[in-house]
Design an enzyme around this catalytic site. Structure first.
Site, PDB file in Angstrom:
ATOM      1  CG  ASN A 121     -56.401  73.612   7.335  1.00  0.00           C
ATOM      2  OD1 ASN A 121     -56.495  72.431   7.665  1.00  0.00           O
ATOM      3  ND2 ASN A 121     -57.133  74.130   6.361  1.00  0.00           N
ATOM      4  CG  ASP A 122     -51.018  77.763  11.467  1.00  0.00           C
ATOM      5  OD1 ASP A 122     -50.123  76.899  11.624  1.00  0.00           O
ATOM      6  OD2 ASP A 122     -50.776  78.985  11.416  1.00  0.00           O
ATOM      7  CB  ILE A 123     -53.728  72.853  15.474  1.00  0.00           C
ATOM      8  CG1 ILE A 123     -55.174  72.798  14.962  1.00  0.00           C
ATOM      9  CG2 ILE A 123     -53.645  72.503  16.960  1.00  0.00           C
ATOM     10  CD1 ILE A 123     -56.151  73.633  15.736  1.00  0.00           C
ATOM     11  CG  ASN A 161     -52.345  80.147  15.730  1.00  0.00           C
ATOM     12  OD1 ASN A 161     -52.017  81.320  15.875  1.00  0.00           O
ATOM     13  ND2 ASN A 161     -52.124  79.482  14.614  1.00  0.00           N
ATOM     14  CB  THR A 166     -46.681  76.166  11.657  1.00  0.00           C
ATOM     15  OG1 THR A 166     -47.448  77.381  11.721  1.00  0.00           O
ATOM     16  CG2 THR A 166     -45.366  76.363  12.388  1.00  0.00           C
TER      17      THR A 166
END
Length: 268
Positions: A125-127, A131, A173
């Site tokens: 959910n935040d690729i 990260n 993001t």
């Protein structure tokens, strides 16, 4: 600098005792433990997953009485990765040194990493490049592209089990958030795939496919327009062989997007 583990990275969070169960770092540490246990399982070597995330070197909660009300300090210690993240490699100066071979390696390795996470039963959910950590040797010269660093995913604060994903909140993001997330739908494998699609363009050409003016008065509204209405850009001729994949990972409608990272890897 730790006497046993060498250079380490420490994440910490301070919360009141009343809110301890809501602490992001407790949640993230639990996910890391779950994922890492699948990579180190000795019970069934055939089902053991490749390493996906950094190992936990130490984890603890400390009650701090000197504050009123008393607070809980949550500490999570992981190895420090001196080569930084994929985002470091995509900064303008470093990106100019990347060969097409190195870019392709980063893209395919990232795809495999996300596929491994999905196989473990989790959505990230935040690729995004910041990260994805580079573990191992990263050559300083572009001509030495035969040495491939391992990639690791980090920052699991927004991760959810695939089987129980219900999060319809607008978390993540904005530059990597899939159209359906802006429209109020929950996270899915396809929303991770979309974020990876943004990364493909970023790795190849050094810029994301969708951007907004930093001085925009209504940034979220502009991001909605970019992701939901803006056409998918045409890649430069030298990257044209990736265009079909980019079109499908960035498809506006979920049903027209790849249904799994396995399908993406097949096309690569």
């Amino acid at each position: 600098q730790h006497p046993q583990f060498g250079q380490v990275m420490i994440k910490w969070q301070l919360s009141t005792d009343a809110n301890q169960n809501l602490a992001d770092l407790i949640y993230e540490a639990g996910i890391l433990k779950s994922i890492n246990s699948l990579s180190t399982s000795k019970n069934n070597l055939k089902s053991r997953l490749p390493v996906i995330a950094p190992p936990i070197l130490a984890y603890d909660n400390f009650t701090i009485q000197i504050l009123k009300p008393s607070s809980q300090l949550i500490i999570l210690v992981m190895p420090y990765y001196p080569n930084g993240s994929l985002a470091t490699q995509l900064h303008s100066r470093n990106h100019s040194l990347l060969t097409l071979q190195r870019k392709h390696q980063f893209i395919v390795q990232s795809a495999q990493l996300i596929a491994n996470l999905h196989n473990a039963g989790w959505l990230h959910n935040d690729i995004k490049p910041s990260n994805i950590l580079l573990d191992g040797f990263m050559p300083n010269h572009a001509d030495n592209s035969s040495i491939i660093p391992n990639l690791l995913l980090t920052d699991f604060a927004l991760a959810e089990p695939i089987s129980r994903s219900v999060g319809a909140s607008l978390a993540g993001t904005p530059a990597y958030l899939a159209p359906e997330r802006w429209q109020g739908h929950g996270a899915t494998v396809q929303s991770d795939i979309y974020a990876f699609g943004v990364m493909i363009t970023e790795i190849l050409v050094g810029a994301r496919p969708f951007n907004i003016d930093s001085l925009n008065d209504e940034p979220l509204r502009e991001w909605v327009i970019q992701h939901c209405q803006q056409t998918i850009p045409t890649l430069p001729l030298e990257y044209s062989r990736y265009q079909g994949i980019v079109d499908k990972v960035l498809a506006k409608q979920v049903q027209k997007r790849y249904q799994s990272m396995k399908e993406v890897l097949r096309d690569f």
